[in-house]
Design a protein around this motif. Structure first.
Motif, PDB file in Angstrom:
ATOM      1  N   UNK A   2       2.543 -56.430 -36.818  1.00 32.29           N
ATOM      2  CA  UNK A   2       3.666 -55.828 -36.097  1.00 32.29           C
ATOM      3  C   UNK A   2       4.299 -54.747 -36.960  1.00 32.29           C
ATOM      4  N   UNK A   3       4.402 -53.529 -36.369  1.00 35.98           N
ATOM      5  CA  UNK A   3       4.773 -52.362 -37.178  1.00 35.98           C
ATOM      6  C   UNK A   3       6.172 -52.491 -37.773  1.00 35.98           C
ATOM      7  N   UNK A   4       7.103 -53.145 -37.068  1.00 40.18           N
ATOM      8  CA  UNK A   4       8.465 -53.237 -37.594  1.00 40.18           C
ATOM      9  C   UNK A   4       8.572 -54.217 -38.763  1.00 40.18           C
ATOM     10  N   UNK A   5       7.504 -54.961 -39.033  1.00 42.57           N
ATOM     11  CA  UNK A   5       7.481 -55.818 -40.212  1.00 42.57           C
ATOM     12  C   UNK A   5       6.589 -55.249 -41.306  1.00 42.57           C
ATOM     13  N   UNK A   6       6.200 -54.011 -41.121  1.00 42.32           N
ATOM     14  CA  UNK A   6       5.436 -53.282 -42.158  1.00 42.32           C
ATOM     15  C   UNK A   6       6.175 -51.978 -42.411  1.00 42.32           C
ATOM     16  N   UNK A   7       7.325 -52.023 -43.050  1.00 38.43           N
ATOM     17  CA  UNK A   7       8.195 -50.840 -43.140  1.00 38.43           C
ATOM     18  C   UNK A   7       7.561 -49.661 -43.865  1.00 38.43           C
ATOM     19  N   UNK A   8       6.792 -49.914 -44.926  1.00 34.34           N
ATOM     20  CA  UNK A   8       6.234 -48.797 -45.704  1.00 34.34           C
ATOM     21  C   UNK A   8       5.184 -48.053 -44.882  1.00 34.34           C
ATOM     22  N   UNK A   9       4.203 -48.784 -44.355  1.00 30.04           N
ATOM     23  CA  UNK A   9       3.144 -48.139 -43.586  1.00 30.04           C
ATOM     24  C   UNK A   9       3.697 -47.471 -42.330  1.00 30.04           C
ATOM     25  N   UNK A  10       4.595 -48.168 -41.625  1.00 38.19           N
ATOM     26  CA  UNK A  10       5.162 -47.608 -40.399  1.00 38.19           C
ATOM     27  C   UNK A  10       5.999 -46.367 -40.694  1.00 38.19           C
ATOM     28  N   UNK A  11       6.770 -46.399 -41.787  1.00 35.63           N
ATOM     29  CA  UNK A  11       7.606 -45.237 -42.135  1.00 35.63           C
ATOM     30  C   UNK A  11       6.751 -44.030 -42.472  1.00 35.63           C
ATOM     31  N   UNK A  12       5.665 -44.237 -43.222  1.00 39.23           N
ATOM     32  CA  UNK A  12       4.786 -43.113 -43.575  1.00 39.23           C
ATOM     33  C   UNK A  12       4.126 -42.518 -42.335  1.00 39.23           C
ATOM     34  N   UNK A  13       3.697 -43.354 -41.419  1.00 36.88           N
ATOM     35  CA  UNK A  13       3.052 -42.854 -40.212  1.00 36.88           C
ATOM     36  C   UNK A  13       4.044 -42.101 -39.325  1.00 36.88           C
ATOM     37  N   UNK A  14       5.237 -42.638 -39.159  1.00 35.07           N
ATOM     38  CA  UNK A  14       6.249 -41.956 -38.337  1.00 35.07           C
ATOM     39  C   UNK A  14       6.656 -40.634 -38.978  1.00 35.07           C
ATOM     40  N   UNK A  15       6.803 -40.616 -40.310  1.00 35.83           N
ATOM     41  CA  UNK A  15       7.148 -39.378 -41.007  1.00 35.83           C
ATOM     42  C   UNK A  15       6.052 -38.330 -40.845  1.00 35.83           C
ATOM     43  N   UNK A  16       4.798 -38.754 -40.954  1.00 38.92           N
ATOM     44  CA  UNK A  16       3.684 -37.816 -40.786  1.00 38.92           C
ATOM     45  C   UNK A  16       3.654 -37.258 -39.367  1.00 38.92           C
ATOM     46  N   UNK A  17       3.876 -38.117 -38.388  1.00 41.66           N
ATOM     47  CA  UNK A  17       3.875 -37.669 -36.996  1.00 41.66           C
ATOM     48  C   UNK A  17       4.996 -36.676 -36.723  1.00 41.66           C
ATOM     49  N   UNK A  18       6.178 -36.949 -37.234  1.00 39.07           N
ATOM     50  CA  UNK A  18       7.305 -36.026 -37.054  1.00 39.07           C
ATOM     51  C   UNK A  18       7.034 -34.688 -37.732  1.00 39.07           C
ATOM     52  N   UNK A  19       6.411 -34.729 -38.934  1.00 37.68           N
ATOM     53  CA  UNK A  19       6.104 -33.493 -39.652  1.00 37.68           C
ATOM     54  C   UNK A  19       5.118 -32.637 -38.868  1.00 37.68           C
ATOM     55  N   UNK A  20       4.083 -33.262 -38.302  1.00 32.13           N
ATOM     56  CA  UNK A  20       3.090 -32.520 -37.530  1.00 32.13           C
ATOM     57  C   UNK A  20       3.728 -31.904 -36.283  1.00 32.13           C
TER      58      UNK A  20
END
Length: 296
Positions: A136-154
């Motif tokens: 569950x992504x909300x219990x994986x803060x590091x991986x989820x944060x990096x993916x969301x940050x990458x998506x927002x940057x793109x």
């Protein structure tokens, strides 16, 4: 082997002891891992491949429905052309515009290889680096944060790149080549020309270069006009011909176009010609010579 019904009798099994009993082929129980219910390989991966195949077929159908936009043949002398990559590379195109990834060899290497290599390399290594059981992504803060940050940057870089491109077109009063070519084809069809423009507008029938011994002709060969209208005044890369231009505009009107430009696609070129070494008197002579270009 039993010979009677005595429960205490020793039982001897007959058979090859080397044959091992095999466990039944049952799927592994993943109920102990929240959010995970099946093996990643091959069960989950096969489902992902099937979904990917369906999406790919959908994209191919959309691509076949809309033909690719085509501009004019490439012309390195066309300074008004603004190169643009396909939409899925706009974020990389915008990244390379920033000063910290352009200017010298190290910065170019940083922007074109190092940063994209780290981003895509990290994405490929993510399954091996993040080996936690939680899905569950909300219990994986590091991986989820990096993916969301990458998506927002793109998304941000893509929007900024497209907005800047539209602003350039507006500021320079430029119509993209594929749109201009489509408009010319439609006009040619209406005029009975078959819809093919041949890449450049042809001069009017019978129009020739007038007064080649005039000083204005020599000035024209030094002017920036050559980039779009060619040395023979026939135009190139979709730009209009200047043969017969005197039938449309007089000297003052041509001077106004040189100084202020003309919509669509003609930016002001007065300052560019001054920087190229022409004087105000040269430009005046050039405008006078262009006004003489009439049908004979």
């Amino acid at each position: 082997m039993a010979h009677g019904h005595d429960s205490n009798e020793k039982v001897v099994y007959v058979g090859d002891s080397r044959v091992r009993k095999r466990d039944p082929m049952l799927p592994r129980d993943y109920s102990a891992y929240p959010g995970k219910s099946e093996a990643f390989i091959p069960n989950f991966l096969l489902k992902e491949w099937m979904v990917g195949a369906v999406v790919l077929v959908g994209v191919l159908v959309l691509v076949m429905q809309e033909p690719a936009p085509l501009g004019y043949p490439a012309d390195p002398l066309n300074t008004s052309f603004i190169p643009m990559p396909d939409w899925y590379f706009l974020f990389m195109y915008q990244l390379l515009k920033y000063p910290y990834v352009s200017g010298n060899d190290f910065k170019i290497f940083l922007g074109s290889l190092a940063i994209p290599g780290l981003a895509f390399g990290g994405l490929m290594l993510a399954p091996f680096l993040d080996t936690g059981k939680e899905r569950r992504f909300y219990r994986r803060p590091i991986a989820a944060s990096l993916m969301i940050l990458s998506l927002l940057a793109v998304v941000h870089l893509t929007v900024v790149s497209w907005t800047h491109y539209q602003k350039e077109l507006t500021d320079k009063n430029i119509i993209p080549e594929h749109i201009k070519r489509h408009q010319e084809m439609e006009e040619a069809k209406k005029a009975g020309g078959g819809g093919e423009t041949g890449g450049a507008k042809k001069p009017a029938a019978g129009a020739q270069i007038v007064a080649q011994d005039d000083p204005g002709y020599a000035i024209y060969q030094k002017a920036t006009c050559l980039n779009c209208h060619a040395a023979d005044l026939k135009g190139k890369s979709g730009m209009p011909a200047l043969r017969g231009i005197g039938d449309k505009y007089d000297k003052n009107q041509i001077l106004d176009i040189i100084k202020n430009g003309k919509s669509p696609g003609m930016p002001p070129v007065y300052d560019a010609n001054i920087k190229a070494g022409l004087s105000a008197a040269d430009i005046d002579t050039l405008a006078n010579w262009l006004a003489q270009q009439k049908k004979q």
